[in-house]
Design a protein around this motif. Structure first.
Motif, short mmCIF file in Angstrom:
data_model
loop_
_atom_site.label_atom_id
_atom_site.label_comp_id
_atom_site.label_asym_id
_atom_site.label_seq_id
_atom_site.Cartn_x
_atom_site.Cartn_y
_atom_site.Cartn_z
N UNK A 1 0.80 -1.23 0.00
CA UNK A 1 0.00 0.00 0.00
C UNK A 1 0.83 1.28 0.00
N UNK A 2 2.15 1.13 0.05
CA UNK A 2 3.01 2.30 0.12
C UNK A 2 3.52 2.72 -1.25
N UNK A 3 4.13 1.78 -1.96
CA UNK A 3 4.73 2.09 -3.26
C UNK A 3 4.94 0.79 -4.02
N UNK A 4 4.11 0.52 -5.01
CA UNK A 4 4.25 -0.73 -5.76
C UNK A 4 5.49 -0.65 -6.67
N UNK A 5 6.29 -1.70 -6.60
CA UNK A 5 7.59 -1.68 -7.27
C UNK A 5 7.79 -2.89 -8.15
N UNK A 6 8.38 -2.67 -9.33
CA UNK A 6 8.84 -3.76 -10.19
C UNK A 6 10.35 -3.85 -9.98
N UNK A 7 10.84 -5.00 -9.55
CA UNK A 7 12.24 -5.13 -9.18
C UNK A 7 13.17 -5.00 -10.39
N UNK A 8 12.87 -5.69 -11.46
CA UNK A 8 13.55 -5.61 -12.75
C UNK A 8 14.89 -6.36 -12.80
N UNK A 9 15.32 -6.94 -11.69
CA UNK A 9 16.56 -7.72 -11.74
C UNK A 9 16.47 -8.93 -10.80
N UNK A 10 15.34 -9.64 -10.92
CA UNK A 10 15.14 -10.84 -10.10
C UNK A 10 16.06 -11.94 -10.63
N UNK A 11 16.87 -12.49 -9.75
CA UNK A 11 17.77 -13.60 -10.11
C UNK A 11 18.26 -14.25 -8.83
N UNK A 12 18.81 -15.45 -8.96
CA UNK A 12 19.26 -16.17 -7.77
C UNK A 12 20.37 -15.42 -7.04
N UNK A 13 21.13 -14.61 -7.77
CA UNK A 13 22.21 -13.83 -7.16
C UNK A 13 21.69 -12.66 -6.34
N UNK A 14 20.42 -12.30 -6.50
CA UNK A 14 19.82 -11.22 -5.73
C UNK A 14 18.83 -11.73 -4.69
N UNK A 15 18.88 -13.03 -4.43
CA UNK A 15 18.08 -13.61 -3.35
C UNK A 15 19.06 -14.05 -2.26
N UNK A 16 19.06 -13.34 -1.14
CA UNK A 16 19.97 -13.62 -0.04
C UNK A 16 19.31 -14.59 0.95
N UNK A 17 20.15 -15.30 1.70
CA UNK A 17 19.64 -16.30 2.64
C UNK A 17 20.29 -16.08 4.00
N UNK A 18 19.46 -15.92 5.05
CA UNK A 18 20.02 -15.67 6.38
C UNK A 18 20.28 -16.97 7.13
N UNK A 19 20.69 -16.89 8.39
CA UNK A 19 21.04 -18.06 9.17
C UNK A 19 19.88 -19.05 9.33
N UNK A 20 18.65 -18.52 9.31
CA UNK A 20 17.47 -19.37 9.45
C UNK A 20 16.92 -19.83 8.10
N UNK A 21 17.72 -19.67 7.05
CA UNK A 21 17.34 -20.03 5.68
C UNK A 21 16.14 -19.21 5.18
N UNK A 22 16.00 -18.00 5.72
CA UNK A 22 14.95 -17.10 5.24
C UNK A 22 15.48 -16.29 4.06
N UNK A 23 14.70 -16.24 3.00
CA UNK A 23 15.11 -15.51 1.79
C UNK A 23 14.79 -14.03 1.90
N UNK A 24 15.67 -13.21 1.35
CA UNK A 24 15.46 -11.77 1.32
C UNK A 24 15.85 -11.23 -0.07
N UNK A 25 14.96 -10.48 -0.67
CA UNK A 25 15.23 -9.88 -1.98
C UNK A 25 16.17 -8.69 -1.80
N UNK A 26 17.19 -8.61 -2.66
CA UNK A 26 18.18 -7.53 -2.57
C UNK A 26 18.38 -6.85 -3.92
N UNK A 27 19.13 -5.76 -3.89
CA UNK A 27 19.56 -5.00 -5.08
C UNK A 27 18.40 -4.33 -5.82
N UNK A 28 18.09 -3.12 -5.42
CA UNK A 28 16.97 -2.37 -5.99
C UNK A 28 17.42 -1.19 -6.85
N UNK A 29 18.66 -1.23 -7.31
CA UNK A 29 19.22 -0.10 -8.05
C UNK A 29 18.51 0.22 -9.35
#
Length: 315
Positions: free
Chosen positions: A141-169
């Motif tokens: 509801x704040x700001x709808x965004x198209x990432x435009x660079x979705x790839x396995x290299x931009x999906x980070x994984x933390x200690x609990x194996x939780x995925x986080x999307x990165x790189x919004x340049x």
């Protein structure tokens, strides 16, 4: 939070090569330690520094700051702050311990350490987390965004194996008055939506296409482009899986380490979902909300299969 350049130098020990943990289109990424709470505590962070040779620059730098300062979600990497000093443009993020999904799927090494093979459950869980993050980007509801660079290299994984999307340049804010945005084609070769590439019309379904490529990476365990293979169709993961899907031979290209972990019904549902994401017509592709629900079902179904296997083969 704005950091002084001196603080960045201190945090990275003058950008010590030993602290480098990755690099991308923007520049090199370093593991660093910053002082917080009036210097009473320390925080481990990831510090991304613009490379002078990068094609990216101030536009991408500002885009990332503006986008991540407005969005908060457990499946999106958090921006801690930034530093702008002369020609230096630096972004400071939360540190994500396990690195990228790409590291585990086909690089198998991080910081000179061998990485464990991901189980099917872990791969599904990471893909589900990434889907939740992208669904939030597309429908918040704040700001709808198209990432435009979705790839396995931009999906980070933390200690609990939780995925986080990165790189919004190079992300784009979704237009409120149109269903698409006309823009210069940007992204990573192998993941770019062919429809977007040919028409320059960017939509949320362009992210869906790219995510579909990630789903195939997770199943096959190989990079999207493999320079070791001369055959043009096998060189490209997308062309390869599309040919195998047409010939009903997808089972032959699954990562061998996953054998025995996926039920036949679950595999077929996953394949159908992954191939639907690659549909040449954007409006025929599923939404990220639909993908999220399908992966959630598959994760539950997969766990039931594993429990059944344990019961069946219990001595």
């Amino acid at each position: 939070m704005r950091f002084l350049f001196a603080e960045i130098l201190s945090a990275t020990k003058n950008f010590d090569k030993k602290l480098e943990i990755g690099h991308g289109g923007f520049g090199r990424v370093y593991k660093g330690v910053i002082n917080v709470i009036n210097d009473k505590a320390k925080m481990i962070v990831a510090i991304k520094r613009l490379d002078s040779k990068s094609k990216q620059g101030e536009k991408e730098f500002i885009s990332e700051i503006e986008t991540l300062s407005k969005l908060r979600h457990k499946h999106i990497v958090s921006l801690i702050g930034y530093c702008s000093y002369g020609s230096e443009m630096i972004l400071v993020y939360e540190y994500i311990e396990r690195g990228t999904l790409a590291d585990y799927l086909h690089k198998n090494k991080r910081d000179s350490r061998a990485l464990p093979l991901l189980t099917w459950k872990e791969r599904l869980n990471i893909c589900l987390g990434a889907a939740r993050g992208l669904d939030y980007l597309h429908n918040n509801n704040v700001q709808e965004v198209i990432h435009r660079d979705v790839k396995s290299g931009n999906i980070l994984v933390d200690l609990n194996w939780m995925a986080k999307i990165a790189d919004f340049g190079i992300c784009k804010v979704e237009s409120t008055s149109h269903t698409h945005t006309s823009t210069e084609v940007k992204g990573t070769i192998g993941y770019i939506d062919p429809m977007y590439s040919s028409t320059k019309m960017l939509t949320k379904k362009s992210d869906v296409y790219s995510f579909g490529v990630v789903l195939w990476e997770a199943l096959c365990g190989r990079p999207v482009l493999d320079n070791k293979i001369d055959d043009e169709q096998q060189h490209s993961l997308v062309l390869w899986v599309q040919r195998c899907y047409k010939n009903k031979t997808v089972h032959k290209i699954i990562d061998s380490s996953l054998m025995g972990q996926i039920s036949t019904d679950s595999l077929q549902l996953y394949i159908d979902l992954a191939i639907a994401c690659l549909h040449e017509e954007g409006n025929r592709r599923p939404t990220m909300a639909k993908i999220k629900e399908d992966l959630k079902y598959l994760l539950t179904d997969g766990l039931n299969f594993l429990r059944w296997e344990e019961l069946t083969y219990c001595p």
